[in-house]
Enzyme design. Structure first.
Site, PDB file in Angstrom:
ATOM      1  N   SER A 178       0.855  -1.181   0.000  1.00 49.06           N
ATOM      2  CA  SER A 178       0.000   0.000   0.000  1.00 49.06           C
ATOM      3  C   SER A 178       0.896   1.236   0.000  1.00 49.06           C
ATOM      4  O   SER A 178       1.729   1.394   0.881  1.00 49.06           O
ATOM      5  CB  SER A 178      -0.885  -0.019   1.253  1.00 49.06           C
ATOM      6  OG  SER A 178      -1.583   1.197   1.375  1.00 49.06           O
ATOM      7  N   GLU A 216     -11.327   0.390  -2.680  1.00 50.22           N
ATOM      8  CA  GLU A 216     -11.509   0.146  -1.254  1.00 50.22           C
ATOM      9  C   GLU A 216     -12.130   1.362  -0.574  1.00 50.22           C
ATOM     10  O   GLU A 216     -11.650   2.491  -0.743  1.00 50.22           O
ATOM     11  CB  GLU A 216     -10.131  -0.177  -0.639  1.00 50.22           C
ATOM     12  CG  GLU A 216     -10.168  -0.533   0.842  1.00 50.22           C
ATOM     13  CD  GLU A 216      -8.776  -0.871   1.385  1.00 50.22           C
ATOM     14  OE1 GLU A 216      -7.834  -1.068   0.591  1.00 50.22           O
ATOM     15  OE2 GLU A 216      -8.631  -0.921   2.613  1.00 50.22           O
ATOM     16  N   GLY A 276      -3.648  -3.799   6.548  1.00 47.62           N
ATOM     17  CA  GLY A 276      -2.548  -3.452   7.445  1.00 47.62           C
ATOM     18  C   GLY A 276      -2.824  -2.132   8.142  1.00 47.62           C
ATOM     19  O   GLY A 276      -3.636  -1.322   7.682  1.00 47.62           O
ATOM     20  N   LYS A 279      -1.349  -1.148  -4.256  1.00 46.89           N
ATOM     21  CA  LYS A 279      -2.504  -0.348  -3.832  1.00 46.89           C
ATOM     22  C   LYS A 279      -2.047   1.097  -3.707  1.00 46.89           C
ATOM     23  O   LYS A 279      -1.018   1.379  -3.090  1.00 46.89           O
ATOM     24  CB  LYS A 279      -3.018  -0.878  -2.492  1.00 46.89           C
ATOM     25  CG  LYS A 279      -3.887   0.076  -1.684  1.00 46.89           C
ATOM     26  CD  LYS A 279      -4.564  -0.675  -0.542  1.00 46.89           C
ATOM     27  CE  LYS A 279      -4.688   0.150   0.718  1.00 46.89           C
ATOM     28  NZ  LYS A 279      -5.280  -0.624   1.830  1.00 46.89           N
TER      29      LYS A 279
END
Ligand code: OSB
Ligand code: MG
Length: 370
Positions: free
Chosen positions: A136, A214, A291, A162
């Site tokens: 990410s 997301e 995370g 991401k």
């Protein structure tokens, strides 16, 4: 097992890079660690993923400390616990405060696994010996920097990329990334930066074959997400909106998403995380492990959870060195060619490195039965 003692450490560590989301930038990471000890001298470790300020959810380090000290520790001290699932029940009457609950519950899972000579993965029922890892990446000053960062991570072997998006830093950024990386598994995380009024903009994401978008809409919403999911092809994944198995059931019944991001802390611990995993698996809904910029202790819990079979999509469980100069476990979590090899030592499988831990400990508190 009987919990005889709990130690709480307040930690402060600097991340190697600042991390920017639609909410702001973070580089100093303050968090809590819990160590629980049983009557035989075994110990287990857990990490609170609550941040210093309540931007991700309503919890903070201070609220966690309050709930842990005044409510959770008294519930487990001197308590005979057969299995960590019982902790989920012991804590159930306390509303929310999931990250606080997860800190103690996670430590008890580690303790339970060690006591029974199991890896935490085995104790959870996980079978995988390696897990796929994504990364990410926070919002960058300019897109050229982002492209170069992604190039590096793709070369390192990360299985999916991401990126964070926010209004004004979205469609054109993704278009540019797709031009550079036509085939890389790519997804975008908005951390709730949009509303249904942005539906036409969000529809434009469909052009780019993203693995998912997301949490585009409000952190407490599942109704508008259902409207959005019906209007776009890109699968919606929920992060902030999911706090429990019940939330998961409702979101899936409404059609609010097609993928669930499971964060152990957000859902109140490993027992609830496993329930959500099992529920999604029965319905063919893929999950992945999110995370929270964890230290090695929380990261180890994420690795163990990800060994369950419905963790089909790569998680945000990057290696220790992506966050820390020096992690507080040994060995550190290492990503090789996009995989983490699941450790085979009992419990979380990585040894707490007390020497390093002490360096970053701001305060230490010890609790035993009076
Ligand atoms: O939304 O998934 C998120 C970090 C902090 C808070 C929320 C999120 C994130 C990340 C990074 O995306 C995950 C990680 O690398 O630990
Ligand atoms: Mg997210």
């Amino acid at each position: 097992m009987i919990i005889k003692e709990v130690n709480i450490r307040r930690m402060k560590m600097m991340m190697t890079h600042p991390f920017t989301t639609s909410f702001g930038t973070m580089q100093e990471k303050e968090f809590l660690l819990a160590e629980v000890k049983d009557e035989l001298g075994n110990s287990g470790w857990g990490e609170s993923v609550a941040f210093h300020s309540p931007w991700y959810n309503e919890e903070t380090i201070e609220t966690n400390l309050h709930i842990i000290e005044d409510f959770l520790i008294p519930l487990v001290l001197e308590e005979e616990i057969g299995h960590p699932d019982e902790v989920n029940e012991l804590f159930a009457f306390i509303r929310k405060n999931n990250m606080a609950k997860s800190t103690i519950e996670g430590a008890i899972w580690d303790l339970y696994a060690k006591r029974n000579q199991l890896t935490l993965a085995e104790a959870l029922g996980g079978k995988a010996d390696k897990i796929e890892v994504g990364i990410s990446i926070g919002i960058q000053e300019n897109v050229a920097d982002l492209v170069e960062l992604i190039r590096g991570y793709v070369e390192e072997g990360y299985k999916r990329i991401k990126v964070k998006i926010k209004p004004g830093y979205d469609i054109e950024v993704i278009r540019e990334l797709r031009n550079h990386f036509p085939d890389v598994p790519l997804m975008a995380d908005a951390n709730s930066a949009y509303t249904l009024q942005d539906i036409d903009l969000l529809k434009q994401l469909d052009e780019f074959n993203l693995t998912m978008v997301e949490q585009p809409l409000a952190s407490d919403d599942i109704i508008d997400h259902a409207t959005l999911q019906k209007a776009i092809i890109t699968p919606v994944c929920l992060d902030e909106s999911i706090h429990s198995l019940e939330d998961t059931r409702k979101a899936l019944e409404l059609g609010s998403c097609k993928i669930i991001n499971i964060k152990i802390g957000r859902v109140g611990g490993l027992t609830e995380a496993k329930k959500i995993h099992d529920y999604c698996m029965e319905r063919g809904v893929p999950v992945w492990c999110g995370g929270m910029l964890e230290s090695g202790i929380g990261r180890a819990h994420n690795v163990a959870l990800t060994t369950l079979p419905n963790f089909i999509l790569p998680g945000d469980t990057a290696g220790s060195s992506r966050y820390w100069e020096e992690d507080i476990i040994s060995p550190e979590v290492v990503v090789e060619d996009g995989y983490i090899t699941v450790p085979t030592a009992y419990g979380i499988g990585y040894e707490p490195n007390l020497e390093v831990m002490d360096k970053f400990t701001v305060e230490e508190m010890n609790y035993t039965a009076k």
